[in-house]
Design an enzyme around this catalytic site. Structure first.
Site, short mmCIF file in Angstrom:
data_model
loop_
_atom_site.label_atom_id
_atom_site.label_comp_id
_atom_site.label_asym_id
_atom_site.label_seq_id
_atom_site.Cartn_x
_atom_site.Cartn_y
_atom_site.Cartn_z
N PRO A 23 0.84 -1.21 0.00
CA PRO A 23 0.00 0.00 0.00
C PRO A 23 0.87 1.25 0.00
O PRO A 23 1.76 1.38 0.84
CB PRO A 23 -0.78 -0.12 1.31
CG PRO A 23 0.07 -1.00 2.19
CD PRO A 23 0.78 -1.94 1.27
N MET A 24 0.60 2.16 -0.91
CA MET A 24 1.40 3.39 -0.95
C MET A 24 0.56 4.62 -1.26
O MET A 24 -0.01 4.75 -2.35
CB MET A 24 2.54 3.25 -1.95
CG MET A 24 3.72 2.50 -1.35
SD MET A 24 5.00 2.23 -2.53
CE MET A 24 4.23 1.03 -3.58
N TYR A 180 -1.86 5.11 12.97
CA TYR A 180 -3.20 5.58 12.61
C TYR A 180 -4.23 5.11 13.65
O TYR A 180 -3.87 4.52 14.67
CB TYR A 180 -3.55 5.15 11.18
CG TYR A 180 -2.58 5.75 10.18
CD1 TYR A 180 -2.44 7.13 10.08
CD2 TYR A 180 -1.76 4.95 9.40
CE1 TYR A 180 -1.53 7.70 9.20
CE2 TYR A 180 -0.84 5.51 8.52
CZ TYR A 180 -0.73 6.88 8.43
OH TYR A 180 0.19 7.44 7.58
#
Ligand SMILES: Cc1cc2nc3c(=O)[nH]c(=O)nc-3n(C[C@H](O)[C@H](O)[C@H](O)COP(=O)(O)O)c2cc1C
Length: 384
Positions: A23-24, A180
């Protein structure tokens, strides 16, 4: 001997190889978080990966800590994501959406002015990019969610998961790493609550587990839901005093959920992403260290590793059964045909991190990295 290029059975999904596009976040969506056409091109270019995991995508707008990152909370976003998943599938690929609520990480300048939320009122002691002022300290206006509000946020993940399925994704990865929102609940430093979401290690895992249950419910299958964790990292203002206590409990509970996988990112890789030297990574020895052993010992299912991997390191880790699938992050930015390059021993193009992010019309540094075959045919067209 198992090879990176062997097929892998991930639940009912057959992956053609064990090379995962990580994921980027690339900040190519509209300011309101609608995916753009260049994102469809980008992911489709990389469809030969065993699995693509999308950039972090918010389930509700308060979770948009960064500018121009996509959401999956509205019909418009769902429809725009459908063009991305269609483009990947048309090229024979598979794509999971990474669901990322940034919590206190970010600034309300980036999300249309909504107050950011967390397990706590404590701000994240870190910096964030804004179009208006460049790099600034993260917001100090953090709302500690009440117990009822925590349940509402969990419900927003459910609604977003329903949209994710409707948008044609092959599954969801919950982002519970990198400081997060779920990590803000997991951390024994950030989470000082005394309700059902804090107080003991088990209660600190409650938010992550409940969100995962909701994603499973929305999807109708636990084998299409994965989770990413990053025990013991120092990033985005998060820290943990006793990560072992937290993650032992969490991994036990993840075993019960029978997920598609647990992904992790090594603490060291975040230092290297920050461009600092990493003395601990020495030739081929990456898999000897925490959290490889820690997670493998406790978790019964599929493990995805990430952080500073090369083909050789990943192949060695596979040979020693340290993980099952291997994320390549930065290498995927600059090599759409990474699988073919590694399979044939062709050179891997180094990434230019100065061009990592950008506005919705910026394909430079995004979609202009050629495949090896295009390079050989003189079709390389990287702009400086
Ligand atoms: C530009 C950039 C953006 C990233 N965004 C995310 C993200 O949205 N979600 C996430 O879980 N990891 C993110 N990461 C971490 C990567 O998924 C990966 O774990 C990390 O880059 C280590 O792999 P590498 O050493 O092969 O680059 C990002 C990394 C880069 C370089």
């Amino acid at each position: 001997m198992a090879s990176l290029f062997d097929e892998f059975q991930l639940g009912d999904l057959t992956l053609p190889n064990r090379v995962i596009m990580g994921p980027m976040t690339r900040a190519k969506a509209t300011p309101g978080g609608v995916p753009t056409a260049i994102m469809a091109t980008h992911y489709a270019q990389r469809a030969s990966a065993g699995l693509i995991i999308s950039e972090g995508t918010w389930p509700e707008r308060r979770g948009q800590g960064y500018c121009d990152i996509p959401g999956i909370a509205t019909q418009e976003q769902e429809d725009a994501w459908r063009t991305v998943t269609d483009a990947v599938h048309a090229k024979g690929g598979r794509i999971f959406l990474q669901m990322e609520h940034t919590g206190r990480v970010g600034h309300e300048i980036n999300n249309g002015g909504l107050q950011m939320v967390s397990s706590t009122t404590e701000r994240a002691d870190f910096f964030i990019y804004t179009h208006e002022h460049g790099m600034i300290p993260m917001t100090d206006n953090v709302h500690e969610l009440t117990t009822d509000e925590v349940h509402e946020v969990i419900e927003s993940y459910y609604q977003a998961a329903v949209r994710t399925k409707a948008a044609g994704f092959d599954g969801i990865e919950l982002h519970a790493a990198s400081g997060y929102l779920p990590h803000q609940f997991l951390s024994d430093v950030a989470n000082g609550r005394d309700d059902e979401f804090g107080g003991t290690a088990r209660k600190r895992t409650e938010f992550t587990v409940r969100v995962l249950r909701k994603l499973i419910e929305a999807w109708g299958s636990s084998k299409r839901i994965g989770v990413k964790i990053s025990p013991n990292i120092l990033f985005n203002g998060i820290s943990e005093d006793r990560p072992d206590a937290t993650y032992s409990v969490l991994l036990d509970r993840l075993n019960e959920l029978d997920l598609a996988y647990v992904a992790f990112q090594t603490p060291e890789s975040l230092r290297s992403l920050a461009g600092k030297d990493n003395p601990e990574i020495v030739d081929g020895e990456i898999w000897h260290r925490y959290p490889y052993e820690f997670i493998r010992e406790r978790y019964d299912g599929v493990v995805i590793a990430s952080g500073d991997l090369t083909q050789e390191l990943a192949q060695n880790a596979l040979a020693h059964d340290k993980a099952d699938l291997f994320v390549f992050g930065r290498a995927y930015m600059s090599n759409p045909d990474l699988v073919e390059r590694m399979r044939h021993g062709w050179p891997v193009t180094p990434v230019d991190m100065r061009r990592a992010y950008g506005s919705a019309d910026a394909e430079a540094g995004y979609n202009d990295y050629p495949t090896y075959e295009e390079e050989m045919a003189g079709q390389g067209h990287i702009t400086a």
